[in-house]
Design an enzyme around this catalytic site. Structure first.
Site, PDB file in Angstrom:
ATOM      1  N   SER A   1     -20.797  64.103 -52.695  1.00 58.35           N
ATOM      2  CA  SER A   1     -21.467  65.195 -51.975  1.00 58.35           C
ATOM      3  C   SER A   1     -21.045  65.343 -50.521  1.00 58.35           C
ATOM      4  CB  SER A   1     -22.983  65.003 -52.042  1.00 58.35           C
ATOM      5  OG  SER A   1     -23.443  65.381 -53.301  1.00 58.35           O
TER       6      SER A   1
ATOM      7  N   LYS B   1     -19.495  68.547 -49.660  1.00 54.36           N
ATOM      8  CA  LYS B   1     -20.296  69.757 -49.429  1.00 54.36           C
ATOM      9  C   LYS B   1     -20.189  70.236 -47.982  1.00 54.36           C
ATOM     10  CE  LYS B   1     -23.357  68.582 -53.249  1.00 54.36           C
ATOM     11  NZ  LYS B   1     -24.579  67.938 -53.710  1.00 54.36           N
TER      12      LYS B   1
ATOM     13  N   TYR C   1     -16.223  72.617 -58.434  1.00 52.31           N
ATOM     14  CA  TYR C   1     -17.226  71.705 -57.846  1.00 52.31           C
ATOM     15  C   TYR C   1     -16.944  70.241 -58.228  1.00 52.31           C
ATOM     16  CZ  TYR C   1     -21.739  69.410 -57.141  1.00 52.31           C
ATOM     17  OH  TYR C   1     -22.719  68.526 -56.765  1.00 52.31           O
TER      18      TYR C   1
ATOM     19  N   TYR D   1     -30.748  64.709 -48.456  1.00 48.24           N
ATOM     20  CA  TYR D   1     -31.737  65.161 -49.449  1.00 48.24           C
ATOM     21  C   TYR D   1     -33.148  64.807 -48.994  1.00 48.24           C
ATOM     22  CZ  TYR D   1     -27.259  64.427 -51.643  1.00 48.24           C
ATOM     23  OH  TYR D   1     -25.927  64.392 -51.871  1.00 48.24           O
TER      24      TYR D   1
ATOM     25  N   VAL E   1     -23.060  60.252 -53.739  1.00 45.49           N
ATOM     26  CA  VAL E   1     -23.442  59.195 -54.694  1.00 45.49           C
ATOM     27  C   VAL E   1     -22.322  58.192 -54.980  1.00 45.49           C
ATOM     28  CG1 VAL E   1     -25.354  60.398 -55.851  1.00 45.49           C
ATOM     29  CG2 VAL E   1     -23.016  60.672 -56.706  1.00 45.49           C
TER      30      VAL E   1
END
Ligand code: GLN
Length: 308
Positions: free
Chosen positions: A63, A66, A190, A242, A260
């Protein structure tokens, strides 16, 4: 300040705790990574890099990608992106679907999976999936100033085969009209962006533009404007971890983005770009030892954006 001593001390202090946390196992290829690893790299805005531990070992950035896809989408579509994705912390897990129904397929922010999938759809505009993956890879090599950065196809395939929740999120948003391309195309891109493999050293170089008002001091190239760098940092601070974002701000106090794969990119604006990696994750899916290391670093350096 002797930053080499700081990173050496962190590695020494964490040695007895190696293996803490739980490696992500919902992506089979990530479950195979040896948990007893820890690396840290700090690159200051004058271009000096300080490393300790497994700082040269490649890992799956997941991530953290992102942040870089958001940078590309902003470059392509500018502020118009905010019609399709919000800028508020979600307070939910990274792969949660619950808010999407109430909010008509508009994800809370670009750093949860749903938001990142929408951002990927934007970067895909006018391209075949293959070209969008190529654009992302070229951009990462450019900002890391390193052509050795590659995508781990095994990880990409592993996610493609088991990414049921991401397919659910993408289908749900396409049902609301918030994805313009076929779900298979968007997720193909993605999964490849998440499967980018980088070392802490490479990642700390790639993040430098965010620490240095949008310009990479290693190459002298302007990546984004100072205002855009500031705004991306703001989103990292509020949404980068998050439902652990508040806790990360409380303990570390730096804009940060986790993945992760166990990596975290943290930005000390005007000072340095920092990458840490240790595969074991805490309860909310952020690197357990990586978070501890960054707290130690913030304490030692006084780099928290909230004061010393
Ligand atoms: N590729 C992962 C996923 O989509 C990324 C999640 C993460 O790093 N938090 O589930």
């Amino acid at each position: 300040m002797d930053l080499q001593a700081v990173v050496d001390d962190i590695v020494r202090d964490l040695q007895p705790r190696l293996g803490e946390g739980k490696v992500a196992d919902y992506i089979p290829q990530l479950a195979r990574v040896d948990p007893n690893q820890f690396g840290i790299a700090i690159t200051t805005v004058d271009g000096t890099t300080y490393t300790a531990g497994d700082a040269g070992t490649s890992f799956s950035i997941q991530s953290i990608s992102k942040v870089f896809m958001l940078t590309l989408a902003l470059g392509k579509a500018g502020e118009a992106i905010w019609k399709r994705v919000g800028r508020e912390p979600s307070g939910s897990s990274f792969n949660s679907i619950v808010q999407l129904e109430h909010e008509h397929g508009i994800p809370r922010n670009p750093f949860i999976n749903a938001g990142a999938i929408v951002i990927t759809d934007m970067v895909l505009a006018g391209h075949e999936p293959r070209e969008a993956i190529g654009e992302f890879l070229r951009f990462m090599r450019f900002i890391a100033d390193d052509d050795a950065v590659t995508i781990d196809e095994k990880v990409a395939r592993s996610e493609q085969e088991t990414g049921y929740r991401n397919f659910a999120l993408a289908n749900f948003m396409r049902g609301f009209g918030n994805l313009q391309h076929p779900v298979e195309h968007v997720l193909g891109v993605y999964f490849h962006q998440c499967a980018l493999a980088m070392s802490c050293v490479q990642l700390s170089h790639a993040g430098l533009y965010l620490a240095n008002r949008g310009t990479n001091p290693l190459t002298g190239f302007s990546v984004v404007s100072p205002k855009r760098a500031r705004r991306i940092n703001a989103l990292m601070l509020t949404c980068g971890h998050y439902d652990g974002s508040g806790d990360f701000a409380y303990h570390v106090g730096l804009p940060g983005k986790s993945g992760v794969g166990g990596g975290i990119l943290a930005i000390a604006p005007g000072k340095a770009s920092i990458a840490v990696w240790s595969p074991g994750l805490n309860r909310v899916g952020n690197s357990a030892l990586g978070s501890v290391a960054l707290e130690m670093l913030a304490t030692r350096t006084g780099w928290s954006v909230f004061g010393t």
